[in-house]
Design a protein around this motif. Structure first.
Motif, PDB file in Angstrom:
ATOM      1  N   ASP A 168      40.201  13.253   5.829  1.00  0.00           N
ATOM      2  CA  ASP A 168      38.790  13.801   6.009  1.00  0.00           C
ATOM      3  C   ASP A 168      38.580  15.131   6.609  1.00  0.00           C
ATOM      4  O   ASP A 168      37.979  16.094   6.012  1.00  0.00           O
ATOM      5  N   LEU A 169      39.516  15.330   7.506  1.00  0.00           N
ATOM      6  CA  LEU A 169      39.628  16.482   8.417  1.00  0.00           C
ATOM      7  C   LEU A 169      40.162  17.616   7.482  1.00  0.00           C
ATOM      8  O   LEU A 169      39.605  18.799   7.468  1.00  0.00           O
ATOM      9  N   LEU A 170      41.147  17.304   6.661  1.00  0.00           N
ATOM     10  CA  LEU A 170      41.822  18.167   5.539  1.00  0.00           C
ATOM     11  C   LEU A 170      40.611  18.713   4.513  1.00  0.00           C
ATOM     12  O   LEU A 170      40.705  20.060   4.370  1.00  0.00           O
ATOM     13  N   GLU A 171      40.010  17.638   3.951  1.00  0.00           N
ATOM     14  CA  GLU A 171      39.002  18.210   2.980  1.00  0.00           C
ATOM     15  C   GLU A 171      38.024  18.911   3.667  1.00  0.00           C
ATOM     16  O   GLU A 171      37.383  19.812   2.909  1.00  0.00           O
ATOM     17  N   ARG A 172      37.207  18.878   4.948  1.00  0.00           N
ATOM     18  CA  ARG A 172      36.481  19.527   5.486  1.00  0.00           C
ATOM     19  C   ARG A 172      36.848  21.094   5.471  1.00  0.00           C
ATOM     20  O   ARG A 172      36.360  22.079   5.325  1.00  0.00           O
ATOM     21  N   MET A 173      38.129  21.203   6.232  1.00  0.00           N
ATOM     22  CA  MET A 173      38.510  22.425   6.563  1.00  0.00           C
ATOM     23  C   MET A 173      39.121  23.250   5.259  1.00  0.00           C
ATOM     24  O   MET A 173      38.795  24.383   5.112  1.00  0.00           O
ATOM     25  N   PHE A 174      39.596  22.346   4.381  1.00  0.00           N
ATOM     26  CA  PHE A 174      39.909  23.236   2.900  1.00  0.00           C
ATOM     27  C   PHE A 174      38.829  23.563   2.477  1.00  0.00           C
ATOM     28  O   PHE A 174      38.772  24.779   1.719  1.00  0.00           O
ATOM     29  N   ARG A 175      37.663  23.181   2.346  1.00  0.00           N
ATOM     30  CA  ARG A 175      36.259  23.803   1.790  1.00  0.00           C
ATOM     31  C   ARG A 175      35.968  25.010   2.611  1.00  0.00           C
ATOM     32  O   ARG A 175      35.591  25.946   2.190  1.00  0.00           O
ATOM     33  N   LEU A 176      36.044  24.946   4.160  1.00  0.00           N
ATOM     34  CA  LEU A 176      35.657  25.841   4.896  1.00  0.00           C
ATOM     35  C   LEU A 176      36.552  27.197   4.861  1.00  0.00           C
ATOM     36  O   LEU A 176      35.815  28.257   4.875  1.00  0.00           O
ATOM     37  N   VAL A 177      37.670  26.939   4.587  1.00  0.00           N
ATOM     38  CA  VAL A 177      38.598  28.054   4.283  1.00  0.00           C
ATOM     39  C   VAL A 177      38.517  28.745   2.902  1.00  0.00           C
ATOM     40  O   VAL A 177      39.277  29.514   2.856  1.00  0.00           O
ATOM     41  N   ASN A 178      37.921  28.066   1.991  1.00  0.00           N
ATOM     42  CA  ASN A 178      37.861  28.584   0.724  1.00  0.00           C
ATOM     43  C   ASN A 178      36.260  28.346   0.024  1.00  0.00           C
ATOM     44  O   ASN A 178      36.086  27.812  -0.925  1.00  0.00           O
ATOM     45  N   VAL A 179      35.468  28.850   0.782  1.00  0.00           N
ATOM     46  CA  VAL A 179      34.049  28.857   0.574  1.00  0.00           C
ATOM     47  C   VAL A 179      33.666  29.536  -0.722  1.00  0.00           C
ATOM     48  O   VAL A 179      32.722  29.290  -1.345  1.00  0.00           O
ATOM     49  N   GLN A 180      34.672  30.533  -1.364  1.00  0.00           N
ATOM     50  CA  GLN A 180      34.391  31.142  -2.400  1.00  0.00           C
ATOM     51  C   GLN A 180      34.690  30.297  -3.649  1.00  0.00           C
ATOM     52  O   GLN A 180      34.285  30.702  -5.014  1.00  0.00           O
ATOM     53  N   TYR A 181      35.283  28.904  -3.557  1.00  0.00           N
ATOM     54  CA  TYR A 181      35.264  28.245  -4.611  1.00  0.00           C
ATOM     55  C   TYR A 181      34.428  26.846  -4.681  1.00  0.00           C
ATOM     56  O   TYR A 181      34.116  26.461  -3.632  1.00  0.00           O
ATOM     57  N   GLU A 182      34.475  26.356  -5.741  1.00  0.00           N
ATOM     58  CA  GLU A 182      33.822  24.976  -5.817  1.00  0.00           C
ATOM     59  C   GLU A 182      34.804  24.012  -6.227  1.00  0.00           C
ATOM     60  O   GLU A 182      35.948  24.019  -6.913  1.00  0.00           O
ATOM     61  N   PHE A 183      34.800  22.773  -5.483  1.00  0.00           N
ATOM     62  CA  PHE A 183      35.773  21.681  -5.664  1.00  0.00           C
ATOM     63  C   PHE A 183      35.151  20.420  -6.410  1.00  0.00           C
ATOM     64  O   PHE A 183      34.039  20.159  -5.544  1.00  0.00           O
ATOM     65  N   SER A 184      35.610  19.921  -7.057  1.00  0.00           N
ATOM     66  CA  SER A 184      34.883  18.441  -7.852  1.00  0.00           C
ATOM     67  C   SER A 184      35.642  17.401  -6.766  1.00  0.00           C
ATOM     68  O   SER A 184      36.563  17.537  -6.014  1.00  0.00           O
ATOM     69  N   ASP A 185      35.034  16.269  -6.982  1.00  0.00           N
ATOM     70  CA  ASP A 185      35.502  15.118  -6.264  1.00  0.00           C
ATOM     71  C   ASP A 185      36.900  14.753  -6.511  1.00  0.00           C
ATOM     72  O   ASP A 185      37.821  14.424  -5.814  1.00  0.00           O
ATOM     73  N   ALA A 186      37.167  14.784  -7.832  1.00  0.00           N
ATOM     74  CA  ALA A 186      38.554  14.568  -8.381  1.00  0.00           C
ATOM     75  C   ALA A 186      39.627  15.669  -7.887  1.00  0.00           C
ATOM     76  O   ALA A 186      40.670  15.361  -7.569  1.00  0.00           O
ATOM     77  N   TYR A 187      39.019  16.720  -7.642  1.00  0.00           N
ATOM     78  CA  TYR A 187      40.041  17.826  -7.093  1.00  0.00           C
ATOM     79  C   TYR A 187      40.483  17.529  -5.565  1.00  0.00           C
ATOM     80  O   TYR A 187      41.605  17.464  -5.031  1.00  0.00           O
ATOM     81  N   MET A 188      39.296  17.095  -4.759  1.00  0.00           N
ATOM     82  CA  MET A 188      39.364  16.754  -3.469  1.00  0.00           C
ATOM     83  C   MET A 188      40.423  15.697  -3.368  1.00  0.00           C
ATOM     84  O   MET A 188      41.093  15.552  -2.299  1.00  0.00           O
ATOM     85  N   GLU A 189      40.252  14.480  -4.306  1.00  0.00           N
ATOM     86  CA  GLU A 189      41.272  13.316  -4.253  1.00  0.00           C
ATOM     87  C   GLU A 189      42.578  13.991  -4.408  1.00  0.00           C
ATOM     88  O   GLU A 189      43.413  13.270  -3.775  1.00  0.00           O
ATOM     89  N   CYS A 190      42.751  14.854  -5.044  1.00  0.00           N
ATOM     90  CA  CYS A 190      44.097  15.470  -5.369  1.00  0.00           C
ATOM     91  C   CYS A 190      44.810  15.981  -4.200  1.00  0.00           C
ATOM     92  O   CYS A 190      45.661  15.750  -3.751  1.00  0.00           O
ATOM     93  N   VAL A 191      43.887  16.611  -3.407  1.00  0.00           N
ATOM     94  CA  VAL A 191      44.059  17.334  -2.038  1.00  0.00           C
ATOM     95  C   VAL A 191      44.654  16.184  -0.989  1.00  0.00           C
ATOM     96  O   VAL A 191      45.749  16.121  -0.655  1.00  0.00           O
ATOM     97  N   SER A 192      43.618  15.286  -0.689  1.00  0.00           N
ATOM     98  CA  SER A 192      43.727  14.492   0.193  1.00  0.00           C
ATOM     99  C   SER A 192      44.836  13.433   0.147  1.00  0.00           C
ATOM    100  O   SER A 192      45.515  12.963   1.076  1.00  0.00           O
ATOM    101  N   ARG A 193      45.011  13.310  -1.415  1.00  0.00           N
ATOM    102  CA  ARG A 193      46.272  12.157  -1.549  1.00  0.00           C
ATOM    103  C   ARG A 193      47.646  12.982  -1.037  1.00  0.00           C
ATOM    104  O   ARG A 193      48.407  12.102  -1.017  1.00  0.00           O
ATOM    105  N   HIS A 194      47.566  13.952  -1.044  1.00  0.00           N
ATOM    106  CA  HIS A 194      48.992  14.645  -0.738  1.00  0.00           C
ATOM    107  C   HIS A 194      48.959  15.429   0.762  1.00  0.00           C
ATOM    108  O   HIS A 194      49.618  16.399   1.127  1.00  0.00           O
ATOM    109  N   THR A 195      47.832  14.778   1.796  1.00  0.00           N
ATOM    110  CA  THR A 195      47.969  15.362   3.032  1.00  0.00           C
ATOM    111  C   THR A 195      49.314  15.337   3.774  1.00  0.00           C
ATOM    112  O   THR A 195      49.608  16.450   4.441  1.00  0.00           O
ATOM    113  N   GLU A 196      50.059  14.571   3.838  1.00  0.00           N
ATOM    114  CA  GLU A 196      51.007  14.487   4.613  1.00  0.00           C
ATOM    115  C   GLU A 196      52.339  15.488   3.938  1.00  0.00           C
ATOM    116  O   GLU A 196      53.060  15.941   4.701  1.00  0.00           O
TER     117      GLU A 196
END
Length: 555
Positions: A168-196
């Motif tokens: 959850d922390l990664l999702e929040r920060m990833f959006r904050l440091v990339n405010v120039q992009y739009e991210f779908s739920d599926a895209y963020m699922e891809c991000v969070s699934r590979h947090t480790e």
């Protein structure tokens, strides 16, 4: 010759006088009446004169001041009197550890609450209203830790909870440091699934997971042990005395009354044999009791050292800030890896600034934590002080059950030397003192004990102690064996959350599923008027970073 004759006559007169006095006391039973009445019994039960050949069941049936009815009442009194010191010692032990359990439990709970309040106050001062609007993420984090402390793995899978928190922390920060992009739920699922794999927060998640697991398992298991101790004492100390024990106690304590010797006390060795026979089953608890106390002492050492709950919780705000700082400082590298693996996201239509988003340094780094400058401790004490005190009590409680006979057969309850009651007369006790435990009672000369029938209540408490000891030993190694499905619950160095074998410069290739079955809930939604918003039930308390990134566009 005449002198010798005179001496013999004098000695004979003295002996006759003494025996006559004793016989006179026995005949009138006055001292027995007074002593019997002082026990709360009706003085009229005592005959005015001794009875010759009274049909007594326990005491000698010679000339006696006792009746069968008196003997029955004194038997009940003897049962009460041998239970009294055991009950008093057991009650003191229960009270001591109930108090220690309360102190530790209150301390750990307050420490959790203080850590949450400390973090909240720090973030409010640093980020103001934007943190307040998004504080739910940390509130849920601390609520989960509290549930884990109270109920363990049955209520919270600590590994899963921490993984979700960092995702959850990664999702929040990833959006904050990339405010120039739009991210779908599926895209963020891809991000969070590979947090480790991404390791956006450096080694902090792995280390914090190990520290939290060890500290919480140790604290929770130790408190459980403190709660169990008075429960076992209560159950064992209430085990009823056998009829043969009551009979032996009557013979030891009150048969001297019947012979008119109300002040005569039992010989110490005689008392020891009677009490070891009466407490044979309790003594068998001693081995597992001592193993349990040794395990408690071992875990107390861990609480003072590497599994120190206080040293983990006090600086947890600093540890979380270190993770946030690491993500902020490496945001460009993390973003590049995500774009490479999940694909380039679409540009945000709401992001219309002509200025480029430059890497902005976060200047809100928290103060470094120093163990020498801890904040005010919880519950008005410290973990070091609590453990130091409880270790003394645990050591003192060792061999409690096996030493009960010696504790009872001491002081004013017994008479030293030969001037004591040996069960039949005022003389030396000649029998050998037998050992503790049920097996040794086969040769007890004073108590008939059936060694083939161990007490079921005490045997069940032996099993309870043995199980608790195994939990304590597991906690000593950092393992939570109450949750068998969690193979990594040990918090060992090999079970970290990070990708320890991964090369940080290696490209990560992973794809976004076209239709993810359970996409993670989108916790951040773009606001065209501000460039970014901070809404959602699980929002991150990282609004200061958002302000730093968006400051050029809010002017």
């Amino acid at each position: 010759m005449k002198t010798l004759l005179v001496l013999c006559v004098v000695c004979t007169l003295v002996v006759l006088s003494a025996s006559g006095t004793a016989e006179q006391k026995l005949k009138n039973c006055n001292e027995v009446r007074a002593a019997y009445s002082s026990k709360g019994f009706n003085v009229n039960d005592v005959p005015n004169k001794g009875i010759n050949g009274a049909p007594l069941k326990v005491c000698p049936q010679g000339f006696s001041c006792c009746t069968v009815e008196m003997e029955e009442k004194l038997s009940q009194q003897s049962h009460t009197e041998i239970k009294a010191p055991v009950s008093r010692l057991s009650t003191n032990l229960q009270s001591t550890f109930k108090q220690k359990h309360s102190h530790f439990d209150k301390f750990f709970r307050e420490l959790l609450k203080n850590a949450e309040v400390s973090l909240h106050n720090m973030f409010v001062r640093t980020y103001g209203m934007m943190y307040v609007q998004n504080a739910e993420l940390f509130k849920n984090f601390f609520e989960a830790l509290t549930r884990y402390y109270i109920s363990g793995s049955a209520a919270v899978n600590l590994d899963s909870m921490l993984s979700d928190f960092w995702a959850d922390l990664l999702e929040r920060m990833f959006r904050l440091v990339n405010v120039q992009y739009e991210f779908s739920d599926a895209y963020m699922e891809c991000v969070s699934r590979h947090t480790e794999q991404l390791q956006p927060f450096g080694d902090v998640p792995r280390k914090l997971r190990i520290q939290l697991t060890r500290a919480f398992v140790a604290a929770r298991t130790f408190v459980r042990g403190l709660a169990l101790l008075p429960e076992v004492v209560n159950r064992v100390s209430t085990v009823s005395a056998s009829p043969s024990c009551v009979r032996a106690a009557m013979k030891m304590l009150y048969c001297p009354y019947c012979s008119g010797q109300v002040a005569l006390k039992p010989c110490q060795n005689y008392c020891l044999n009677v009490m070891r026979g009466c407490l044979a089953n309790q003594a068998d608890l001693d081995t597992e009791w001592n193993n349990f106390l040794d395990a408690m002492l071992g875990l107390a050492e861990r609480l003072e050292g590497p599994f120190n709950f206080e040293s983990v919780m006090d600086p947890i705000d600093v540890k979380l800030s270190d993770a946030i700082m690491n993500m902020q400082e490496n945001s460009m590298q993390v973003s590049q890896k995500v774009f490479q693996g999940c694909g380039m996201p679409k540009a945000s239509m709401a992001f219309r600034s002509t200025r480029s988003v430059k890497e902005t340094s976060f200047t809100g780094r928290f103060r470094p934590y120093s163990p020498d400058a801890r904040p005010t401790t919880a519950a008005g004490t410290s973990l070091d002080r609590l453990t130091s005190e409880v270790k003394k009590k645990l050591k003192h409680a060792k061999k409690f059950w096996s030493t009960l006979p010696e504790t009872v057969c001491a002081g004013e309850r017994i008479a030293p030397g030969d001037e004591c009651w040996n069960g039949t007369a005022k003389s030396r006790y000649e029998s050998v003192v037998i050992g503790n435990g049920l097996a040794n009672q086969v040769s007890n000369p004073d108590v008939d004990v059936d060694i083939t029938k161990p007490d079921t209540m005490i045997r069940s408490q032996i099993a309870v102690l043995k199980e608790m000891t195994s939990w304590l030993k597991a906690a000593y190694s950092g393992n939570d064996i109450s949750f068998d499905n969690d193979e990594d619950a040990s918090g060992g160095e090999e079970s970290g959350s990070g990708c320890e074998s991964c090369d940080s410069n290696e490209d990560i290739y992973f794809s976004t599923p076209p239709n993810p079955s359970n996409p993670r809930v989108n916790l951040v939604h773009s606001d065209p008027s501000a460039g970014v918003a901070s809404q959602g039930s699980m929002a991150l308390a990282l609004c200061g970073l958002a302000l730093a990134l968006l400051a050029p566009h809010l002017r």
